[in-house]
Design a protein around this motif. Structure first.
Motif, PDB file in Angstrom:
ATOM      1  N   ASP A 131     -23.615  -2.004 -35.340  1.00 13.66           N
ATOM      2  CA  ASP A 131     -22.329  -1.307 -35.442  1.00 13.66           C
ATOM      3  C   ASP A 131     -22.035  -0.478 -34.194  1.00 13.66           C
ATOM      4  O   ASP A 131     -22.947  -0.135 -33.431  1.00 13.66           O
ATOM      5  CB  ASP A 131     -22.313  -0.430 -36.693  1.00 13.66           C
ATOM      6  CG  ASP A 131     -23.298   0.696 -36.585  1.00 13.66           C
ATOM      7  OD1 ASP A 131     -22.909   1.768 -36.128  1.00 13.66           O
ATOM      8  OD2 ASP A 131     -24.475   0.490 -36.934  1.00 13.66           O
ATOM      9  N   LYS A 135      -7.924  -1.308 -33.068  1.00 19.55           N
ATOM     10  CA  LYS A 135      -7.171  -1.411 -34.327  1.00 19.55           C
ATOM     11  C   LYS A 135      -8.088  -1.052 -35.510  1.00 19.55           C
ATOM     12  O   LYS A 135      -7.721  -0.237 -36.364  1.00 19.55           O
ATOM     13  CB  LYS A 135      -6.657  -2.856 -34.457  1.00 19.55           C
ATOM     14  CG  LYS A 135      -5.807  -3.108 -35.655  1.00 19.55           C
ATOM     15  CD  LYS A 135      -5.151  -4.490 -35.542  1.00 19.55           C
ATOM     16  CE  LYS A 135      -4.539  -4.932 -36.837  1.00 19.55           C
ATOM     17  NZ  LYS A 135      -5.466  -5.565 -37.774  1.00 19.55           N
ATOM     18  N   GLN A 136      -9.289  -1.648 -35.514  1.00 21.74           N
ATOM     19  CA  GLN A 136     -10.206  -1.404 -36.631  1.00 21.74           C
ATOM     20  C   GLN A 136     -10.610   0.067 -36.693  1.00 21.74           C
ATOM     21  O   GLN A 136     -10.688   0.661 -37.772  1.00 21.74           O
ATOM     22  CB  GLN A 136     -11.458  -2.265 -36.474  1.00 21.74           C
ATOM     23  CG  GLN A 136     -11.214  -3.735 -36.771  1.00 21.74           C
ATOM     24  CD  GLN A 136     -12.483  -4.554 -36.609  1.00 21.74           C
ATOM     25  OE1 GLN A 136     -13.400  -4.160 -35.915  1.00 21.74           O
ATOM     26  NE2 GLN A 136     -12.530  -5.714 -37.246  1.00 21.74           N
ATOM     27  N   LEU A 175      -9.030  -5.393 -30.821  1.00 19.69           N
ATOM     28  CA  LEU A 175      -9.460  -5.465 -32.218  1.00 19.69           C
ATOM     29  C   LEU A 175     -10.272  -4.211 -32.588  1.00 19.69           C
ATOM     30  O   LEU A 175     -10.063  -3.607 -33.649  1.00 19.69           O
ATOM     31  CB  LEU A 175     -10.296  -6.730 -32.432  1.00 19.69           C
ATOM     32  CG  LEU A 175     -10.800  -6.968 -33.845  1.00 19.69           C
ATOM     33  CD1 LEU A 175      -9.643  -7.269 -34.779  1.00 19.69           C
ATOM     34  CD2 LEU A 175     -11.816  -8.124 -33.878  1.00 19.69           C
ATOM     35  N   PHE A 176     -11.181  -3.817 -31.695  1.00 23.32           N
ATOM     36  CA  PHE A 176     -11.975  -2.602 -31.926  1.00 23.32           C
ATOM     37  C   PHE A 176     -11.057  -1.401 -32.124  1.00 23.32           C
ATOM     38  O   PHE A 176     -11.261  -0.590 -33.017  1.00 23.32           O
ATOM     39  CB  PHE A 176     -12.887  -2.326 -30.729  1.00 23.32           C
ATOM     40  CG  PHE A 176     -14.214  -3.053 -30.769  1.00 23.32           C
ATOM     41  CD1 PHE A 176     -14.782  -3.443 -31.963  1.00 23.32           C
ATOM     42  CD2 PHE A 176     -14.903  -3.317 -29.593  1.00 23.32           C
ATOM     43  CE1 PHE A 176     -16.008  -4.102 -31.998  1.00 23.32           C
ATOM     44  CE2 PHE A 176     -16.121  -3.968 -29.612  1.00 23.32           C
ATOM     45  CZ  PHE A 176     -16.678  -4.361 -30.815  1.00 23.32           C
ATOM     46  N   ASN A 202      -8.948   2.663 -35.688  1.00 16.58           N
ATOM     47  CA  ASN A 202      -7.819   3.405 -36.236  1.00 16.58           C
ATOM     48  C   ASN A 202      -7.772   3.272 -37.749  1.00 16.58           C
ATOM     49  O   ASN A 202      -7.614   4.266 -38.474  1.00 16.58           O
ATOM     50  CB  ASN A 202      -6.512   2.853 -35.647  1.00 16.58           C
ATOM     51  CG  ASN A 202      -6.001   3.731 -34.528  1.00 16.58           C
ATOM     52  OD1 ASN A 202      -5.769   4.914 -34.750  1.00 16.58           O
ATOM     53  ND2 ASN A 202      -5.856   3.170 -33.341  1.00 16.58           N
ATOM     54  N   GLU A 203      -7.908   2.025 -38.202  1.00 14.06           N
ATOM     55  CA  GLU A 203      -7.755   1.754 -39.639  1.00 14.06           C
ATOM     56  C   GLU A 203      -8.831   2.428 -40.486  1.00 14.06           C
ATOM     57  O   GLU A 203      -8.529   3.095 -41.464  1.00 14.06           O
ATOM     58  CB  GLU A 203      -7.784   0.237 -39.888  1.00 14.06           C
ATOM     59  CG  GLU A 203      -6.463  -0.414 -39.551  1.00 14.06           C
ATOM     60  CD  GLU A 203      -6.544  -1.941 -39.581  1.00 14.06           C
ATOM     61  OE1 GLU A 203      -5.545  -2.559 -39.223  1.00 14.06           O
ATOM     62  OE2 GLU A 203      -7.614  -2.497 -39.931  1.00 14.06           O
ATOM     63  N   VAL A 204     -10.107   2.245 -40.084  1.00 16.81           N
ATOM     64  CA  VAL A 204     -11.175   2.762 -40.955  1.00 16.81           C
ATOM     65  C   VAL A 204     -11.161   4.288 -41.022  1.00 16.81           C
ATOM     66  O   VAL A 204     -11.470   4.872 -42.057  1.00 16.81           O
ATOM     67  CB  VAL A 204     -12.590   2.259 -40.566  1.00 16.81           C
ATOM     68  CG1 VAL A 204     -12.741   0.785 -40.807  1.00 16.81           C
ATOM     69  CG2 VAL A 204     -12.953   2.621 -39.142  1.00 16.81           C
ATOM     70  N   GLN A 206     -18.777   0.842 -39.920  1.00 21.40           N
ATOM     71  CA  GLN A 206     -18.468  -0.442 -40.591  1.00 21.40           C
ATOM     72  C   GLN A 206     -18.067  -1.508 -39.565  1.00 21.40           C
ATOM     73  O   GLN A 206     -18.027  -2.685 -39.862  1.00 21.40           O
ATOM     74  CB  GLN A 206     -17.277  -0.269 -41.526  1.00 21.40           C
ATOM     75  CG  GLN A 206     -17.502   0.679 -42.680  1.00 21.40           C
ATOM     76  CD  GLN A 206     -16.183   0.964 -43.367  1.00 21.40           C
ATOM     77  OE1 GLN A 206     -15.580   0.088 -43.940  1.00 21.40           O
ATOM     78  NE2 GLN A 206     -15.740   2.201 -43.284  1.00 21.40           N
ATOM     79  N   ILE A 207     -17.727  -1.040 -38.348  1.00 25.27           N
ATOM     80  CA  ILE A 207     -17.267  -1.993 -37.324  1.00 25.27           C
ATOM     81  C   ILE A 207     -18.471  -2.517 -36.546  1.00 25.27           C
ATOM     82  O   ILE A 207     -19.221  -1.750 -35.940  1.00 25.27           O
ATOM     83  CB  ILE A 207     -16.267  -1.321 -36.353  1.00 25.27           C
ATOM     84  CG1 ILE A 207     -15.123  -0.687 -37.157  1.00 25.27           C
ATOM     85  CG2 ILE A 207     -15.733  -2.306 -35.330  1.00 25.27           C
ATOM     86  CD1 ILE A 207     -14.193   0.187 -36.332  1.00 25.27           C
TER      87      ILE A 207
END
Ligand SMILES: Nc1ncnc2c1ncn2[C@@H]1O[C@H](COP(=O)(O)OP(=O)(O)OP(=O)(O)O)[C@@H](O)[C@H]1O
Length: 564
Positions: free
Chosen positions: A132, A170-171, A167-168, A173-175, A123-124
């Motif tokens: 992606d 963080k994203q 940012l990568f 980690n989150e997803v 998704q990133i």
């Protein structure tokens, strides 16, 4: 054949009934002990039976059944694991051992969990490549334990100076943490090891440098060295390994602009190589550190010295080498550009009207050499005094440059006494005042350079590729929308080297029949931004410029996919 028919076909298979009944019985039994496992069991099997033909003998759960059940999302991985072990206990294995069944299931479940993670990570999107991060190949060393819920992986970016690496992280980690079975995520950030994308016929010293950026101007005194040095320190501040090469033999500025402790270049007597000096983590080589002062030399000598300095230096691993070019667009500059595989160029100019003509010359030189100009820096644009902004050289023609030459980025650098002072003090402005306005502008320039270089590398390395499935060479010329297919044998037959065509008479030496119709290239690697080198099975290395590839007869009907 529809799935229903398949189900019908297998309905009378006693083994299936046996297992289904066993499962159903267990369902009844376990339902009383309020287990949700068994409710799902039957659904899973039913769904699987309806979907796939399968062999089921005793307790063999074929991979496809499990896969189907998991795909159907009818069951969580945990439940499928329980189902397997329950089945083992309920039904005696006939043709597979219990351990192989479990190993099989375990592998499947792990693969499935990995797929979950990769799906989440896809998704990133990398804004530079427009695709992606999974497709970009950034995910490495993925470790998944779906029982404990532990996931770890490395995010390997193309450059340590990636402006959005935080940012990568963080994203990512989150997803992954959002997946229902995940308890803990460990993301490690890293960058690809420096490597030239271009073909290997380069001096050894340049082979471990990822990107080489020329900072160029058509006239002296416009601030080219100021931009080169501050850009280099900005890239270093972004986390990259950086070097500066001061190619201005007539008036080397580097020794005034930086103050390394060691102001003389050392030689490695055994290897006869130059060891760069270093200041605040940035490696540097300048004729001014050669103990010779300014040089009085003629053009060809200058080129020789520059090439020798540049190519015999032990640069080590660098993400970016910034070259402070000698001013102008003459022979010295052209030779330098031909020796060094430049990734991109930044042009420095001042806002005078005449400067437009200079920039045009620079852009033309680089475009002849197929080196993309990624930014124009318009230096000494304005200064602020008494609360007003003054434009001493008039409003710049930068926007005209952007429009006319399609250079994507323009940066305005104001006149600042501090810039001039730091140029003389030996501490670059971006180091002396990292929070200041000038550092901000250089940060933007640094981000632009990093992003554009990444794009260029990607474009160049995928410009010409062999697609084995259709047995065709795919060409997508960088900086052009043109895309076409070529027959490998036709490409080989069009070789224009001395091996194929007599240099003096122009007579064709390589005959049509000499090249097998089904010849396939072994390797295709970019050579500079203008050509690729194609290695053929007989060891012949063909250099095919894009210009030539564009003239070769194309494949019109896309061949049918050849099955592996
Ligand atoms: N924006 C600026 N504000 C104030 N001074 C500047 C600015 N840009 C450059 N200078 C000063 O102008 C002088 C010339 O700059 P620099 O040496 O970077 O130019 P150059 O184009 O590399 O020149 P050359 O080709 O002669 O080496 C230096 O003293 C530098 O400190």
């Amino acid at each position: 054949m529809t799935p229903k028919c398949e189900a019908h076909k297998y309905r009378h298979n006693p083994s299936i009934l046996f297992l289904s009944q066993a499962t159903r019985e267990r369902s009844r039994h376990e339902a009383s002990s309020s287990s949700s496992v068994c409710v799902c069991d039957f659904t899973m099997l039913k769904a699987s039976i309806q979907r796939y033909p399968f062999d089921i003998c005793g307790s063999i759960l074929e991979r496809r059944i499990l896969q189907s059940a998991i795909n159907d999302s009818l069951l969580s991985r945990r439940i499928v694991r329980q189902q397997i072990s329950l089945t083992r206990r309920t039904v005696k294995p006939v043709s597979a051992t219990a351990s192989s069944l479990e190993a099989d299931a375990s592998t499947l479940l792990t693969v499935e969990a990995e797929n979950d993670v990769l799906k989440a990570l896809s998704q990133i999107i990398d804004p530079d490549f427009g695709t992606d991060i999974v497709s970009c190949g950034f995910i490495k060393d993925l470790q998944v334990d779906d029982i404990s819920g532990e996931v770890s992986f490395r995010l390997e970016l193309t450059t340590p100076a990636c402006p959005i690496k935080d940012l990568f992280e963080k994203q990512a980690n989150e997803v992954v943490a959002a997946l229902p079975w995940v308890k803990n995520v460990t993301v490690t950030m890293s960058a690809q090891p420096p490597k030239q994308i271009f073909s290997a016929q380069l001096p050894a010293g340049l082979q471990t440098i990822s990107n080489i950026i020329a900072v160029s101007s058509c006239k002296g005194g416009v601030g080219k060295s100021t931009v080169a040095v501050n850009l280099a320190y900005t890239l270093a501040g972004m986390g990259a390994r950086v070097g500066i090469f001061d190619a201005d033999v007539y008036g080397p500025s580097l020794p005034t602009m930086v103050s390394p402790e060691n102001r003389l270049l050392e030689m490695n007597p055994e290897k006869k190589t130059i060891i760069p000096t270093e200041y605040m983590g940035v490696k540097m080589v300048s004729f001014g550190f050669a103990g010779q002062g300014r040089a009085i030399m003629r053009g060809p000598m200058v080129s020789g010295v520059i090439n020798q300095l540049l190519t015999t230096t032990e640069w080590g691993e660098l993400d970016y080498l910034v070259i402070d070019m000698p001013p102008g667009t003459g022979d010295i500059q052209l030779t330098l550009c031909q020796v060094v595989p430049l990734t991109a160029a930044v042009i420095v100019t001042t806002p005078q009207k005449l400067a437009f003509i200079d920039v045009a010359k620079g852009v033309r030189m680089f475009s002849k050499l197929k080196v993309p100009c990624v930014a124009v820096v318009e230096n000494m644009c304005h200064f602020d005094a008494d609360g007003k902004r003054f434009y001493p050289f008039g409003r710049g023609s930068g926007s005209q440059v952007v429009e006319q030459f399609g250079i994507p980025h323009l940066f305005d650098l104001p006149i600042r006494p501090t810039l001039s002072a730091s140029g003389d003090s030996g501490i670059p402005e971006v180091v002396a005042d990292p929070q200041g306005e000038v550092a901000d502008i250089f940060q933007n320039l640094g981000v632009c350079v990093v992003q554009q270089c990444a794009k260029i590398r990607q474009q160049v390395s995928t410009a010409v590729m062999y697609d084995k499935s259709i047995k065709a060479i795919k060409v997508k010329v960088p900086d052009s929308n043109e895309e076409f297919l070529l027959h490998p044998a036709t490409v080989r037959r069009n070789d224009r080297s001395a091996q194929s065509v007599d240099e003096w008479t122009g007579e064709q030496k390589l005959m049509y029949g000499d090249v097998p119709e089904d010849i396939e290239p072994e390797e295709i690697r970019p050579m500079g931004n203008y050509a690729v080198s194609i290695t053929w099975p007989d060891g012949f290395s063909q250099i095919a410029p894009y210009d030539q590839l564009q003239t070769i007869e194309r494949l019109v009907d896309v061949p049918q996919t050849v099955s592996a």
